[in-house]
Design a protein around this motif. Sequence first.
Motif, mmCIF file in Angstrom:
data_model
loop_
_atom_site.group_PDB
_atom_site.id
_atom_site.type_symbol
_atom_site.label_atom_id
_atom_site.label_comp_id
_atom_site.label_asym_id
_atom_site.label_seq_id
_atom_site.Cartn_x
_atom_site.Cartn_y
_atom_site.Cartn_z
ATOM 1 N N GLN A 187 0.820 -1.214 0.000
ATOM 2 C CA GLN A 187 0.000 0.000 0.000
ATOM 3 C C GLN A 187 0.853 1.263 0.000
ATOM 4 O O GLN A 187 0.471 2.295 -0.570
ATOM 5 C CB GLN A 187 -0.979 0.009 1.186
ATOM 6 N N VAL A 188 2.019 1.190 0.627
ATOM 7 C CA VAL A 188 2.943 2.331 0.639
ATOM 8 C C VAL A 188 3.549 2.521 -0.745
ATOM 9 O O VAL A 188 3.650 3.648 -1.250
ATOM 10 C CB VAL A 188 4.043 2.135 1.695
ATOM 11 N N LEU A 189 3.915 1.411 -1.388
ATOM 12 C CA LEU A 189 4.473 1.501 -2.733
ATOM 13 C C LEU A 189 3.431 2.010 -3.722
ATOM 14 O O LEU A 189 3.746 2.796 -4.623
ATOM 15 C CB LEU A 189 5.010 0.137 -3.171
ATOM 16 N N ALA A 190 2.168 1.594 -3.541
ATOM 17 C CA ALA A 190 1.101 2.066 -4.431
ATOM 18 C C ALA A 190 0.954 3.580 -4.342
ATOM 19 O O ALA A 190 0.854 4.274 -5.370
ATOM 20 C CB ALA A 190 -0.213 1.385 -4.063
ATOM 21 N N ALA A 191 0.964 4.123 -3.126
ATOM 22 C CA ALA A 191 0.857 5.571 -2.962
ATOM 23 C C ALA A 191 2.078 6.274 -3.553
ATOM 24 O O ALA A 191 1.969 7.363 -4.127
ATOM 25 C CB ALA A 191 0.701 5.910 -1.480
#
Length: 283
Positions: A187-191
């Motif tokens: 989820q951090v990489l997606a953001a």
Amino acid sequence: MSTDYQQAREAFGISLRELRFTCPSGNLTGTQLASALGWPHSKIYKCEGGRQTITEADLRRWVDACGQPEQLPGMLARLRGFESQIRSWRRQLSAGHAPVQSSWNVEVGRSHVIHAWEEAVLPGMVQTADYARHIFTRYGTFFGSTQDAEEAVRVRAQRQEWIYQRGHTLKVIVWEAALRARVCPPQVLAAQLDRLAGLVGMDSVELGIVPFTAPLKLPTANGFWIFDDRLVVTEDWHAELWLDDADNVSLYGRVWATLDDSAVYGSDAHNVINAARRALNAR
């Protein structure tokens, strides 16, 4: 370790040996000097042979033991000169990541055009706070350094304001691997990928991506940053190298331009980012 740095360290070692040979009270043997300083005998010969860099504190004791304290200012200047080119992570991270980021902020603030290449991680100038936090935490754990991720994130965020100031241009190229590296939760990489996509088309940012499928004139290698035409900062696992001589700055400029030949921009860059985003969602 760079050849220039090693040559400078060996030359400095010769100067240390000359101090021992020219003591006003008579020549000192290595054993005698080691005894006077309370050091292992091997440390004397490592410093003199260019196999170990003497610290400033030890240099002060060395010149005093050799009865030549008047030599200290000149030798300190030489030591600081070549030590400023190679900055070991062990020494830099002794106080955490925030002071390192502050040093970078000074150089960024002095610059108008910055070229950057990163092959495995997204550049700090475009990182989200969460992504940066995971990077700092992972490196802090690996090196066993002070864990100051929150402060380091705040200092790095201050540097990012540079992008939005008039007259500044960030020219950055990343390899596609940097978009997919799982150095943080999905989820951090997606953001982070969403932020990266939002930078495409900004007036002050030229974002290029080298796709996996692109033909390469040079292998992808260590990341580096070029500040105007005056300074290059690159890094390895043991240290950062700060290079300000014209030949090295020119060399890294040629490397950047060669990698740029393989990069895509604009909508093509968006397509590569979107492909990485879809792959992330598919897992």
